[in-house]
Design a protein around this motif. Structure first.
Motif, PDB file in Angstrom:
ATOM      1  N   GLN A   1      40.485  16.738  38.031  1.00 27.39           N
ATOM      2  CA  GLN A   1      41.595  18.205  36.475  1.00 27.39           C
ATOM      3  C   GLN A   1      41.474  19.186  37.103  1.00 27.39           C
ATOM      4  OE1 GLN A   1      40.257  17.291  32.256  1.00 27.39           O
ATOM      5  NE2 GLN A   1      41.570  18.761  31.691  1.00 27.39           N
ATOM      6  N   VAL A   2      42.402  20.324  37.249  1.00 29.33           N
ATOM      7  CA  VAL A   2      41.723  21.923  37.338  1.00 29.33           C
ATOM      8  C   VAL A   2      41.234  22.244  36.438  1.00 29.33           C
ATOM      9  CG1 VAL A   2      42.987  22.971  38.049  1.00 29.33           C
ATOM     10  CG2 VAL A   2      44.054  21.228  38.751  1.00 29.33           C
ATOM     11  N   HIS A   3      39.891  23.252  36.710  1.00 30.90           N
ATOM     12  CA  HIS A   3      40.355  24.540  36.050  1.00 30.90           C
ATOM     13  C   HIS A   3      39.797  25.157  36.465  1.00 30.90           C
ATOM     14  CE1 HIS A   3      38.120  21.791  32.872  1.00 30.90           C
ATOM     15  NE2 HIS A   3      38.153  20.349  33.078  1.00 30.90           N
ATOM     16  N   LEU A   4      40.297  26.477  35.853  1.00 30.78           N
ATOM     17  CA  LEU A   4      39.892  27.785  36.139  1.00 30.78           C
ATOM     18  C   LEU A   4      39.109  28.501  35.215  1.00 30.78           C
ATOM     19  CD1 LEU A   4      43.848  28.700  37.439  1.00 30.78           C
ATOM     20  CD2 LEU A   4      41.814  27.987  38.593  1.00 30.78           C
ATOM     21  N   VAL A   5      37.970  29.066  35.253  1.00 33.57           N
ATOM     22  CA  VAL A   5      37.132  29.474  34.257  1.00 33.57           C
ATOM     23  C   VAL A   5      36.477  30.805  34.374  1.00 33.57           C
ATOM     24  CG1 VAL A   5      34.702  29.126  33.320  1.00 33.57           C
ATOM     25  CG2 VAL A   5      35.299  27.177  34.467  1.00 33.57           C
ATOM     26  N   GLU A   6      37.348  31.716  33.707  1.00 38.40           N
ATOM     27  CA  GLU A   6      36.846  33.173  34.440  1.00 38.40           C
ATOM     28  C   GLU A   6      35.814  34.004  33.019  1.00 38.40           C
ATOM     29  OE1 GLU A   6      41.377  32.942  32.989  1.00 38.40           O
ATOM     30  OE2 GLU A   6      39.045  31.933  32.083  1.00 38.40           O
ATOM     31  N   SER A   7      34.772  34.730  34.131  1.00 35.79           N
ATOM     32  CA  SER A   7      33.837  35.558  33.714  1.00 35.79           C
ATOM     33  C   SER A   7      34.159  37.033  33.675  1.00 35.79           C
ATOM     34  CB  SER A   7      32.539  35.043  33.919  1.00 35.79           C
ATOM     35  OG  SER A   7      32.113  34.801  35.900  1.00 35.79           O
ATOM     36  N   GLY A   8      32.976  37.707  33.099  1.00 34.04           N
ATOM     37  CA  GLY A   8      32.638  39.539  33.887  1.00 34.04           C
ATOM     38  C   GLY A   8      33.549  40.158  33.526  1.00 34.04           C
ATOM     39  N   GLY A   9      34.484  39.236  32.287  1.00 38.90           N
ATOM     40  CA  GLY A   9      34.879  40.775  31.072  1.00 38.90           C
ATOM     41  C   GLY A   9      33.708  41.128  29.958  1.00 38.90           C
ATOM     42  N   GLY A  10      33.987  42.361  29.424  1.00 37.63           N
ATOM     43  CA  GLY A  10      33.360  42.981  28.396  1.00 37.63           C
ATOM     44  C   GLY A  10      33.536  44.327  27.572  1.00 37.63           C
ATOM     45  N   LEU A  11      33.063  45.120  27.067  1.00 33.89           N
ATOM     46  CA  LEU A  11      33.283  46.450  27.286  1.00 33.89           C
ATOM     47  C   LEU A  11      32.600  47.471  27.892  1.00 33.89           C
ATOM     48  CD1 LEU A  11      33.897  48.203  24.553  1.00 33.89           C
ATOM     49  CD2 LEU A  11      31.656  47.962  23.431  1.00 33.89           C
ATOM     50  N   VAL A  12      33.345  48.530  27.366  1.00 34.48           N
ATOM     51  CA  VAL A  12      33.043  48.997  28.870  1.00 34.48           C
ATOM     52  C   VAL A  12      34.108  50.290  28.591  1.00 34.48           C
ATOM     53  CG1 VAL A  12      34.901  48.818  30.304  1.00 34.48           C
ATOM     54  CG2 VAL A  12      32.890  49.896  30.821  1.00 34.48           C
ATOM     55  N   GLN A  13      33.674  51.657  29.019  1.00 29.73           N
ATOM     56  CA  GLN A  13      33.992  53.188  29.060  1.00 29.73           C
ATOM     57  C   GLN A  13      34.709  53.077  29.470  1.00 29.73           C
ATOM     58  OE1 GLN A  13      30.195  56.183  28.212  1.00 29.73           O
ATOM     59  NE2 GLN A  13      30.628  55.817  25.720  1.00 29.73           N
ATOM     60  N   ALA A  14      35.780  54.638  28.778  1.00 30.40           N
ATOM     61  CA  ALA A  14      36.856  54.922  29.375  1.00 30.40           C
ATOM     62  C   ALA A  14      36.273  55.180  31.413  1.00 30.40           C
ATOM     63  CB  ALA A  14      37.512  55.458  29.082  1.00 30.40           C
ATOM     64  N   GLY A  15      37.137  55.074  32.399  1.00 29.36           N
ATOM     65  CA  GLY A  15      36.627  55.444  33.295  1.00 29.36           C
ATOM     66  C   GLY A  15      35.634  54.827  34.453  1.00 29.36           C
ATOM     67  N   GLY A  16      34.894  53.568  33.253  1.00 26.88           N
ATOM     68  CA  GLY A  16      34.481  52.918  34.425  1.00 26.88           C
ATOM     69  C   GLY A  16      34.641  51.001  35.074  1.00 26.88           C
ATOM     70  N   SER A  17      33.685  50.482  35.039  1.00 25.12           N
ATOM     71  CA  SER A  17      34.211  49.627  36.126  1.00 25.12           C
ATOM     72  C   SER A  17      34.060  47.998  35.468  1.00 25.12           C
ATOM     73  CB  SER A  17      34.113  49.552  37.541  1.00 25.12           C
ATOM     74  OG  SER A  17      34.390  50.763  38.091  1.00 25.12           O
ATOM     75  N   LEU A  18      34.475  46.823  36.374  1.00 23.26           N
ATOM     76  CA  LEU A  18      33.991  45.777  35.549  1.00 23.26           C
ATOM     77  C   LEU A  18      34.249  44.652  36.938  1.00 23.26           C
ATOM     78  CD1 LEU A  18      35.135  45.194  31.926  1.00 23.26           C
ATOM     79  CD2 LEU A  18      32.253  45.007  32.809  1.00 23.26           C
ATOM     80  N   ARG A  19      33.867  43.842  37.091  1.00 24.10           N
ATOM     81  CA  ARG A  19      34.732  42.869  38.070  1.00 24.10           C
ATOM     82  C   ARG A  19      34.516  41.584  38.184  1.00 24.10           C
ATOM     83  NH1 ARG A  19      32.780  40.327  43.537  1.00 24.10           N
ATOM     84  NH2 ARG A  19      30.867  39.155  42.661  1.00 24.10           N
ATOM     85  N   LEU A  20      36.213  41.259  37.457  1.00 28.57           N
ATOM     86  CA  LEU A  20      35.957  39.622  37.050  1.00 28.57           C
ATOM     87  C   LEU A  20      35.793  38.806  37.987  1.00 28.57           C
ATOM     88  CD1 LEU A  20      39.274  40.582  34.553  1.00 28.57           C
ATOM     89  CD2 LEU A  20      36.695  40.693  33.782  1.00 28.57           C
ATOM     90  N   SER A  21      34.988  37.500  37.717  1.00 28.04           N
ATOM     91  CA  SER A  21      35.385  36.557  38.811  1.00 28.04           C
ATOM     92  C   SER A  21      36.524  35.138  37.800  1.00 28.04           C
ATOM     93  CB  SER A  21      34.238  35.503  38.875  1.00 28.04           C
ATOM     94  OG  SER A  21      33.711  36.670  39.287  1.00 28.04           O
ATOM     95  N   CYS A  22      36.780  34.220  39.060  1.00 29.41           N
ATOM     96  CA  CYS A  22      37.547  33.062  38.534  1.00 29.41           C
ATOM     97  C   CYS A  22      36.997  31.811  39.064  1.00 29.41           C
ATOM     98  CB  CYS A  22      39.110  33.106  38.529  1.00 29.41           C
ATOM     99  SG  CYS A  22      40.208  31.617  38.417  1.00 29.41           S
ATOM    100  N   ALA A  23      35.764  31.045  38.474  1.00 31.32           N
ATOM    101  CA  ALA A  23      35.387  30.067  39.553  1.00 31.32           C
ATOM    102  C   ALA A  23      36.887  28.782  39.123  1.00 31.32           C
ATOM    103  CB  ALA A  23      34.176  29.420  39.562  1.00 31.32           C
ATOM    104  N   ALA A  24      36.883  28.364  40.459  1.00 35.13           N
ATOM    105  CA  ALA A  24      38.063  27.061  40.569  1.00 35.13           C
ATOM    106  C   ALA A  24      37.734  25.868  41.026  1.00 35.13           C
ATOM    107  CB  ALA A  24      38.349  27.389  40.976  1.00 35.13           C
ATOM    108  N   SER A  25      37.787  24.961  40.338  1.00 36.57           N
ATOM    109  CA  SER A  25      37.313  23.792  39.928  1.00 36.57           C
ATOM    110  C   SER A  25      38.651  22.412  40.079  1.00 36.57           C
ATOM    111  CB  SER A  25      36.581  23.253  39.969  1.00 36.57           C
ATOM    112  OG  SER A  25      36.457  23.383  38.960  1.00 36.57           O
ATOM    113  N   GLY A  26      38.568  21.343  40.781  1.00 39.82           N
ATOM    114  CA  GLY A  26      40.213  19.997  40.566  1.00 39.82           C
ATOM    115  C   GLY A  26      40.805  20.229  41.453  1.00 39.82           C
TER     116      GLY A  26
END
Length: 122
Positions: A1-26
């Protein structure tokens, strides 16, 4: 079974940065083109970015060009989205997707993750 699991989201102020990740399996990760979609409140889901199976070819929707960078680590079965200079209009749930072709991953992905919330405050 395929799983795609995102992480790294959140609350940030305008002008800021975030890095999202997606771990894949299956799935055989290096065979797949990968991408990101997003859905803002009250709006339809929209394509954000995609990368080819080997990470060489990338493509972005106009609104994120120059601010977002998509990358793929086949050794770790992980997809990333580096988001810089974030704006309030980037607020959305971000979804990781996988497809066997560059067209499929943009238009009709084979697999979807459950999403991660990104909120950008002004």
């Amino acid at each position: 079974q395929v799983h795609l699991v995102e992480s790294g989201g959140g609350l940030v102020q305008a002008g800021g940065s975030l890095r999202l990740s997606c771990a894949a399996s299956g799935l055989t990760f290096y065979n797949y083109a990968m991408g990101w979609f997003r859905q803002a409140p009250g709006k339809e889901r929209e394509f954000v970015a995609r990368t080819s199976w080997n990470g060489v070819s990338t493509y972005y929707t106009d609104s994120v060009k120059g601010r977002f960078t998509i990358s793929k680590d086949n050794a770790k079965n992980t997809l990333y989205l580096q988001m810089n200079s974030l704006k309030p209009e980037d607020t959305a749930i971000y979804y990781c997707v996988a497809g066997l072709s560059l067209v499929d991953v943009r238009t009709r992905p084979d697999y979807w993750g459950l999403g991660t919330q990104v909120t950008v405050s002004s």
